[in-house]
Design a protein around this motif. Sequence first.
Motif, short mmCIF file in Angstrom:
data_model
loop_
_atom_site.label_atom_id
_atom_site.label_comp_id
_atom_site.label_asym_id
_atom_site.label_seq_id
_atom_site.Cartn_x
_atom_site.Cartn_y
_atom_site.Cartn_z
N THR A 74 0.84 -1.19 0.00
CA THR A 74 0.00 0.00 0.00
C THR A 74 0.87 1.25 0.00
OG1 THR A 74 -1.62 1.29 1.27
CG2 THR A 74 -0.13 -0.13 2.51
N THR A 75 0.37 2.31 -0.58
CA THR A 75 1.08 3.59 -0.58
C THR A 75 0.57 4.53 0.51
OG1 THR A 75 -0.47 4.48 -2.23
CG2 THR A 75 1.56 3.47 -3.05
N SER A 76 -0.37 4.07 1.33
CA SER A 76 -0.95 4.92 2.37
C SER A 76 -0.60 4.45 3.77
CB SER A 76 -2.47 4.98 2.20
OG SER A 76 -3.04 3.70 2.32
N LYS A 86 0.03 7.17 6.41
CA LYS A 86 -1.00 8.20 6.59
C LYS A 86 -1.90 7.82 7.76
CE LYS A 86 -0.96 9.31 1.65
NZ LYS A 86 -1.75 9.37 0.41
N GLU A 110 -5.59 6.81 6.91
CA GLU A 110 -5.79 5.66 6.00
C GLU A 110 -5.05 4.42 6.48
OE1 GLU A 110 -4.71 6.95 2.13
OE2 GLU A 110 -6.34 8.42 1.97
N GLY A 120 -6.68 2.79 2.72
CA GLY A 120 -6.32 3.65 1.59
C GLY A 120 -6.07 2.81 0.36
N GLN A 121 -5.18 3.29 -0.49
CA GLN A 121 -4.82 2.54 -1.69
C GLN A 121 -4.07 1.27 -1.29
OE1 GLN A 121 -1.54 1.95 -3.00
NE2 GLN A 121 -2.34 0.88 -4.80
N TYR A 122 -4.37 0.14 -1.94
CA TYR A 122 -3.66 -1.10 -1.66
C TYR A 122 -3.77 -2.04 -2.85
CZ TYR A 122 -8.12 -3.50 -0.92
OH TYR A 122 -9.38 -4.04 -1.11
N THR A 156 -2.36 8.69 -6.63
CA THR A 156 -1.43 7.64 -6.20
C THR A 156 -1.15 6.73 -7.39
OG1 THR A 156 -1.13 5.84 -4.61
CG2 THR A 156 -3.38 6.22 -5.38
#
Length: 581
Positions: free
Chosen positions: A374-376, A379, A382, A387-389, A420
């Motif tokens: 993931t890029t979050s 955060k 998130e 979040g994004q994954y 993202t």
Amino acid sequence: MKNLNVSFPITSVILSWNLLILSPVLAQVNFNSNPVGSESLSNSNVIYTPLVDQLSSQNEFPLVSSNSEPKVSQTPVQQIERLYSSSPPNLGENITNVHQLEDVTSDDWAYEALRNLVEKYRCISAFPGRNFRGNRAMTRYEFAVGLNTCLQSIRRSIESLNNKFPQQEDLVVIERLQAEFATELQNITAKIDKVSQRVNFLQEHQFSPTTVLRGIGLWDVTTAFGDKKAVSPESHSDEELKENLTLSAATILIFDTSFTGKDRLRTQVVAGNINSLGSNVTGTEMTLLVGGINTNNNVRLGSLFYQFPIGKRGIISIAPVADFPTRIFPVFNPVSAISNFGAVSPIYSFAFGSGGIIYYNLTDNLAAGITYLTTSASKVKEGLFNGQYTVLTQVSYTPSEQIGVAFTYGHYYAPEPGATINITGSKGSTFAQLPFGESTATSSDAFGLQFTYKLSSKLILGGWLSYFNAKAEGSPSVSGLNGYAGSQADIWSWAFTAFLSDLGKAGSQLNFVFGMPPKVINNDIFEREDRDTSLHFELSYSYPVNDRISITPGFFVITNPEHNAENSPIWMGLLRTTFIF
């Protein structure tokens, strides 16, 4: 060697000399001119993501074990640890009585000769397990090593008042042997002295006893040329594509630390000003170059992970910063591409960030892995799961040394894919990357089939087919076009690759890529379908100047960029010099 007519005690020296082979490692030392501990690194697959992690690829099907790693079959920490060890090598087991030899009995024809050597000179050793291995062949170098050892034992015997002197006739024969093997003994002594000097030098100049420092330097000369910048279907632009020749560079430093000899803690820092030549230059991400590290020359942390083995067949990696599955998963793409599209199948490109990777060899031919990235993760609102994954799984099958196949499935989600990693990891058209727009929450189920076929030792073929089923998790509103939650889009991509090695020089690589970047075949939002088809043609050649420097000229062309026939072809050129240190 001349025939010697000597008494039985002297004959026993010759008949028993296999006992003087102190260690199979010592006896088989490769005395070459290469520096001790040097590594031969190629620039194959040096960089294929925005943040570099791999130094090399051997174009082999990986087999994970506690001592090896897929694709990254590097064990520099273990090599350095062995090299820097201050303790002598395992020279075998000292023998004080012939009865200690497990594979020698009193019935053996050379038994008395062996016993004579042990009792009179005590200058022999056994292999591990106290085995004699008397039928094993030996070289003159091995004989010289053993002779040198026995001479030292005799010298100690002569110098000691507590030991009886050797018989005079034995000393005469020893002198004859020493004279005949004088050249070999001198060579062995000189080479051992050189090795000792190298080891001492490395010990004095080592970076760390547990950490290996390596790096890559990239110098790029790039250009992009064509008629106009590319635009998406239904869009219009008359902006010219200016032809510019650029010179840029990047540096990657990699610190590999091992605590057990089988694990790895990698810290990677990057700095550079390389422009990837994407949409800001050409109007489309289809022209992205691989290895576009642009930190405005500021030093930044590129990657941080810790990996360790699971038994003898598995490996696990935990990364708080910037990991990706293709560092461990085999991608079955033999080429070292210069384009972002040609480097790896799009099925892998949306998996990146913090998380974990597990890969395990179920058998010698069948392996499976799973990753969650993931890029979050950092955060607060998130975190790891809100979040994004991307969840990515793969099954790899290598029925022989010539064939490798992998089936990959991935599930993706992003609340704002435009902010993202997008659906296809910046590959393909804008519609393929963002089928429902930048700010629409989007999920995707992706399927990939990758293969490699080794036609010969120098020619390897590869390819992939990928399919993405994207779904709008919210109500999309793109450029005034209203959609509805649950809208779906079908995205396809394929490629054929070929790799030819040792063309012109050993270690060289000729790479070819032909394929279709990700394209939206069908979209419930009809206006965001790709009407035409882009094709990607790529050719590059990596030439090794030496073990540390290589030069890679290459080019690729995109027809109908953005899958829009109204766009003229765009050509990309690259001349990259890679320094490995």
